[in-house]
Scaffold this active site. Structure first.
Site, PDB file in Angstrom:
ATOM      1  N   ASP A 101       0.835  -1.313   0.042  1.00 33.89           N
ATOM      2  CA  ASP A 101      -0.011  -0.086  -0.084  1.00 33.89           C
ATOM      3  C   ASP A 101       0.947   1.261  -0.111  1.00 33.89           C
ATOM      4  O   ASP A 101       2.079   1.389   0.484  1.00 33.89           O
ATOM      5  CB  ASP A 101      -0.793   0.071   1.401  1.00 33.89           C
ATOM      6  CG  ASP A 101      -1.952   0.915   1.135  1.00 33.89           C
ATOM      7  OD1 ASP A 101      -2.288   1.513  -0.078  1.00 33.89           O
ATOM      8  OD2 ASP A 101      -2.664   1.212   2.270  1.00 33.89           O
ATOM      9  N   GLY A 145       0.281   5.854  -4.395  1.00 35.67           N
ATOM     10  CA  GLY A 145      -0.514   6.813  -4.538  1.00 35.67           C
ATOM     11  C   GLY A 145       0.050   7.946  -3.750  1.00 35.67           C
ATOM     12  O   GLY A 145       0.407   9.142  -4.169  1.00 35.67           O
ATOM     13  N   TRP A 187       3.061   8.176  -2.152  1.00 41.61           N
ATOM     14  CA  TRP A 187       4.690   8.193  -2.638  1.00 41.61           C
ATOM     15  C   TRP A 187       4.603   9.050  -3.803  1.00 41.61           C
ATOM     16  O   TRP A 187       5.526  10.000  -3.622  1.00 41.61           O
ATOM     17  CB  TRP A 187       5.065   6.893  -2.920  1.00 41.61           C
ATOM     18  CG  TRP A 187       6.420   6.880  -3.202  1.00 41.61           C
ATOM     19  CD1 TRP A 187       7.657   6.589  -2.308  1.00 41.61           C
ATOM     20  CD2 TRP A 187       7.138   7.037  -4.605  1.00 41.61           C
ATOM     21  NE1 TRP A 187       8.769   6.555  -3.024  1.00 41.61           N
ATOM     22  CE2 TRP A 187       8.559   6.713  -4.230  1.00 41.61           C
ATOM     23  CE3 TRP A 187       6.811   7.360  -5.776  1.00 41.61           C
ATOM     24  CZ2 TRP A 187       9.366   7.011  -5.433  1.00 41.61           C
ATOM     25  CZ3 TRP A 187       7.598   7.527  -7.095  1.00 41.61           C
ATOM     26  CH2 TRP A 187       8.743   7.325  -6.620  1.00 41.61           C
ATOM     27  N   SER A 196      -6.888  -5.527  -6.094  1.00 41.81           N
ATOM     28  CA  SER A 196      -8.161  -6.036  -5.430  1.00 41.81           C
ATOM     29  C   SER A 196      -9.540  -5.990  -6.341  1.00 41.81           C
ATOM     30  O   SER A 196      -9.379  -5.203  -7.325  1.00 41.81           O
ATOM     31  CB  SER A 196      -8.369  -5.388  -4.054  1.00 41.81           C
ATOM     32  OG  SER A 196      -9.063  -4.153  -4.347  1.00 41.81           O
ATOM     33  N   GLU A 201     -11.754  -4.394  -5.724  1.00 43.86           N
ATOM     34  CA  GLU A 201     -12.387  -3.185  -5.619  1.00 43.86           C
ATOM     35  C   GLU A 201     -11.723  -2.166  -6.227  1.00 43.86           C
ATOM     36  O   GLU A 201     -11.894  -1.040  -6.464  1.00 43.86           O
ATOM     37  CB  GLU A 201     -12.076  -2.718  -3.976  1.00 43.86           C
ATOM     38  CG  GLU A 201     -12.676  -3.661  -2.721  1.00 43.86           C
ATOM     39  CD  GLU A 201     -14.483  -3.597  -2.925  1.00 43.86           C
ATOM     40  OE1 GLU A 201     -14.689  -2.435  -3.329  1.00 43.86           O
ATOM     41  OE2 GLU A 201     -14.924  -4.700  -2.914  1.00 43.86           O
ATOM     42  N   ASN A 202     -10.403  -2.417  -6.918  1.00 41.68           N
ATOM     43  CA  ASN A 202      -9.628  -1.509  -7.429  1.00 41.68           C
ATOM     44  C   ASN A 202      -9.995  -1.352  -8.814  1.00 41.68           C
ATOM     45  O   ASN A 202      -9.750  -0.297  -9.479  1.00 41.68           O
ATOM     46  CB  ASN A 202      -8.209  -2.138  -7.470  1.00 41.68           C
ATOM     47  CG  ASN A 202      -7.346  -2.142  -6.385  1.00 41.68           C
ATOM     48  OD1 ASN A 202      -6.600  -2.778  -6.173  1.00 41.68           O
ATOM     49  ND2 ASN A 202      -7.693  -1.059  -5.536  1.00 41.68           N
ATOM     50  N   TRP A 203     -11.277  -1.849  -9.481  1.00 45.21           N
ATOM     51  CA  TRP A 203     -11.724  -1.449 -10.632  1.00 45.21           C
ATOM     52  C   TRP A 203     -12.540  -0.180 -10.629  1.00 45.21           C
ATOM     53  O   TRP A 203     -12.827   0.495 -11.535  1.00 45.21           O
ATOM     54  CB  TRP A 203     -12.958  -2.597 -11.013  1.00 45.21           C
ATOM     55  CG  TRP A 203     -12.499  -3.942 -11.306  1.00 45.21           C
ATOM     56  CD1 TRP A 203     -12.451  -5.066 -10.628  1.00 45.21           C
ATOM     57  CD2 TRP A 203     -11.352  -4.540 -12.602  1.00 45.21           C
ATOM     58  NE1 TRP A 203     -11.937  -6.117 -10.888  1.00 45.21           N
ATOM     59  CE2 TRP A 203     -11.168  -5.642 -12.336  1.00 45.21           C
ATOM     60  CE3 TRP A 203     -10.749  -3.855 -13.463  1.00 45.21           C
ATOM     61  CZ2 TRP A 203     -10.551  -6.389 -13.330  1.00 45.21           C
ATOM     62  CZ3 TRP A 203     -10.175  -4.543 -14.611  1.00 45.21           C
ATOM     63  CH2 TRP A 203      -9.787  -5.945 -14.227  1.00 45.21           C
ATOM     64  N   ARG A 215       1.947  -5.231   5.917  1.00 41.78           N
ATOM     65  CA  ARG A 215       1.146  -4.360   5.400  1.00 41.78           C
ATOM     66  C   ARG A 215       2.043  -2.932   5.520  1.00 41.78           C
ATOM     67  O   ARG A 215       2.489  -2.513   6.498  1.00 41.78           O
ATOM     68  CB  ARG A 215      -0.149  -3.888   6.104  1.00 41.78           C
ATOM     69  CG  ARG A 215      -0.895  -2.796   5.124  1.00 41.78           C
ATOM     70  CD  ARG A 215      -2.484  -2.644   5.431  1.00 41.78           C
ATOM     71  NE  ARG A 215      -2.949  -1.757   4.682  1.00 41.78           N
ATOM     72  CZ  ARG A 215      -4.016  -1.802   4.006  1.00 41.78           C
ATOM     73  NH1 ARG A 215      -4.797  -2.773   4.544  1.00 41.78           N
ATOM     74  NH2 ARG A 215      -4.682  -1.031   3.492  1.00 41.78           N
ATOM     75  N   ARG A 239      -5.440  -2.322   8.632  1.00 41.33           N
ATOM     76  CA  ARG A 239      -6.684  -3.258   8.008  1.00 41.33           C
ATOM     77  C   ARG A 239      -6.255  -4.240   7.112  1.00 41.33           C
ATOM     78  O   ARG A 239      -4.898  -4.465   6.666  1.00 41.33           O
ATOM     79  CB  ARG A 239      -7.415  -2.047   6.896  1.00 41.33           C
ATOM     80  CG  ARG A 239      -8.270  -1.159   7.491  1.00 41.33           C
ATOM     81  CD  ARG A 239      -9.015  -0.683   6.408  1.00 41.33           C
ATOM     82  NE  ARG A 239      -8.241   0.029   5.561  1.00 41.33           N
ATOM     83  CZ  ARG A 239      -8.002   1.626   5.581  1.00 41.33           C
ATOM     84  NH1 ARG A 239      -8.485   2.276   6.844  1.00 41.33           N
ATOM     85  NH2 ARG A 239      -7.297   2.120   4.761  1.00 41.33           N
ATOM     86  N   GLU A 275       1.080 -13.604  11.921  1.00 45.10           N
ATOM     87  CA  GLU A 275       1.612 -12.378  12.730  1.00 45.10           C
ATOM     88  C   GLU A 275       1.480 -11.500  11.690  1.00 45.10           C
ATOM     89  O   GLU A 275       1.660 -11.281  10.710  1.00 45.10           O
ATOM     90  CB  GLU A 275       3.171 -12.460  13.137  1.00 45.10           C
ATOM     91  CG  GLU A 275       3.341 -13.715  14.034  1.00 45.10           C
ATOM     92  CD  GLU A 275       2.727 -13.422  15.624  1.00 45.10           C
ATOM     93  OE1 GLU A 275       2.711 -12.248  16.031  1.00 45.10           O
ATOM     94  OE2 GLU A 275       2.435 -14.329  16.188  1.00 45.10           O
TER      95      GLU A 275
HETATM   96  C1  FPP Z   1      -1.480   0.214  -3.435  1.00 49.93           C
HETATM   97  O1  FPP Z   1      -1.226   1.714  -3.557  1.00 49.93           O
HETATM   98  C2  FPP Z   1      -0.863  -0.517  -4.415  1.00 49.93           C
HETATM   99  C3  FPP Z   1      -1.966  -1.041  -5.413  1.00 49.93           C
HETATM  100  C4  FPP Z   1      -3.402  -0.714  -5.508  1.00 49.93           C
HETATM  101  C5  FPP Z   1      -1.281  -1.528  -6.645  1.00 49.93           C
HETATM  102  C6  FPP Z   1      -0.059  -2.483  -6.721  1.00 49.93           C
HETATM  103  C7  FPP Z   1       0.886  -2.245  -7.828  1.00 49.93           C
HETATM  104  C8  FPP Z   1       2.012  -2.415  -7.758  1.00 49.93           C
HETATM  105  C9  FPP Z   1       2.943  -2.675  -6.538  1.00 49.93           C
HETATM  106  C10 FPP Z   1       2.742  -2.183  -9.054  1.00 49.93           C
HETATM  107  C11 FPP Z   1       2.557  -3.378  -9.985  1.00 49.93           C
HETATM  108  C12 FPP Z   1       2.727  -4.733  -9.597  1.00 49.93           C
HETATM  109  C13 FPP Z   1       2.896  -5.683 -10.361  1.00 49.93           C
HETATM  110  C14 FPP Z   1       2.815  -7.166  -9.835  1.00 49.93           C
HETATM  111  C15 FPP Z   1       2.953  -5.604 -11.892  1.00 49.93           C
HETATM  112  P1  FPP Z   1      -2.407   2.669  -3.486  1.00 49.93           P
HETATM  113  O2  FPP Z   1      -2.552   3.050  -4.917  1.00 49.93           O
HETATM  114  O3  FPP Z   1      -3.436   2.012  -2.980  1.00 49.93           O
HETATM  115  O4  FPP Z   1      -1.639   3.931  -2.792  1.00 49.93           O
HETATM  116  P2  FPP Z   1      -2.545   4.983  -1.810  1.00 49.93           P
HETATM  117  O5  FPP Z   1      -3.097   4.115  -0.776  1.00 49.93           O
HETATM  118  O6  FPP Z   1      -1.062   5.789  -1.151  1.00 49.93           O
HETATM  119  O7  FPP Z   1      -3.318   5.740  -2.889  1.00 49.93           O
END
Ligand code: FPP
Length: 235
Positions: free
Chosen positions: A16, A19, A21, A61, A63-65, A184, A190, A203
């Site tokens: 996580d 975004g 970063w 996830s 939900e990410n759609w 995490r 969460r 753990e």
């Molecule tokens: C969470 O950060 C990250 C994701 C939802 C996507 C994870 C993807 C990668 C690490 C790159 C691609 C990976 C592969 C295996 C190709 P967030 O966007 O939720 O960050 P935020 O909570 O700060 O907005």
């Protein structure tokens, strides 16, 4: 380096903070995901070098759609690029790739690549890397129940055949040990619908570090913290 005797066999990671970063640097969110990919590479390699046998990464996830289309598209392109670029290195390093989640909903240009990568690495024995895509822990449990029900309907199993062990065999992670350690990043306390069945005794380790900043040394800190904890499994 941590002592192998007490190394976790299986590490799961909720990656996580990509975004945040990017935002901190005034960059678009997709640049955070690109930096996150570098961290995926470093952590996968480090786990393999340390002798971790199973690594499960939460990449997308169900939900990410709901995210903006451009961000979803970029994530799918990154996934494609990641497989194209890394497949040879997975084979060379003996890493078996296993994608978990409802693959059917992923774009047509990605699905055949996932299948090819799983087939090409099927005999790799150093480490298994599960990448969760269009994943939901509740969906996984529902899918497992459906698989069991279809066996019952076919007359192959009866209700009494179901127990914790046999149920685990219907999950996407069938045949694998449960995660010992769940990491995490970026501070949120969460579970976010990740591996709900499998993390019963894991753990938890939450670090404020954002995923793109998570390095080999941070992984070792998490493993060392794990080693200090006394695991009781409810006893
Ligand atoms: C969470 O950060 C990250 C994701 C939802 C996507 C994870 C993807 C990668 C690490 C790159 C691609 C990976 C592969 C295996 C190709 P967030 O966007 O939720 O960050 P935020 O909570 O700060 O907005």
């Amino acid at each position: 380096m941590p002592d192998k005797e007490v190394l976790p066999l299986h590490i799961a990671v909720i990656m996580d903070g990509n975004g945040r970063w990017a935002k901190k640097r005034g960059l678009p969110r997709v640049m955070g995901h690109r930096a996150g990919m570098k961290a995926v590479k470093e952590i996968t390699k480090s786990c393999r070098d340390l002798g971790i046998k199973y690594l499960t990464l939460y990449a997308f996830s169900s939900e990410n759609w709901k995210r903006p289309k451009a961000e979803v598209d970029a994530l799918m392109r990154f996934l494609e690029e990641y497989i194209d670029k890394e497949l040879r290195s997975f084979i060379k390093n003996g890493i078996r790739l296993n994608f978990i989640g409802r693959m059917g909903a992923l774009p047509d240009f990605v699905r055949p690549k996932l299948k090819k990568a799983m087939e090409a690495t099927a005999d790799c024995g150093n480490m298994t890397l599960n990448v969760a895509l269009n994943y939901s822990g509740r969906d996984e449990i529902v899918d497992a129940a459906k698989k069991f029900a279809s066996q019952v309907k076919a007359g192959k199993l009866g209700a009494d055949d179901l127990d914790e062990g046999s149920f685990s065999g219907f999950l996407y992670t069938a045949g694998q040990p449960d995660p010992d350690l769940l990491i995490r990043t970026s501070g949120e306390m969460r579970i976010s619908n990740f591996l709900l069945w499998q993390i019963s005794y894991a753990e938890l380790y939450v670090t404020p570090k954002l995923w793109p900043d998570f390095r080999r040394g941070d992984l070792i800190d998490a493993i060392n913290e794990y080693r200090k904890r006394e695991r009781r499994f409810g006893a």
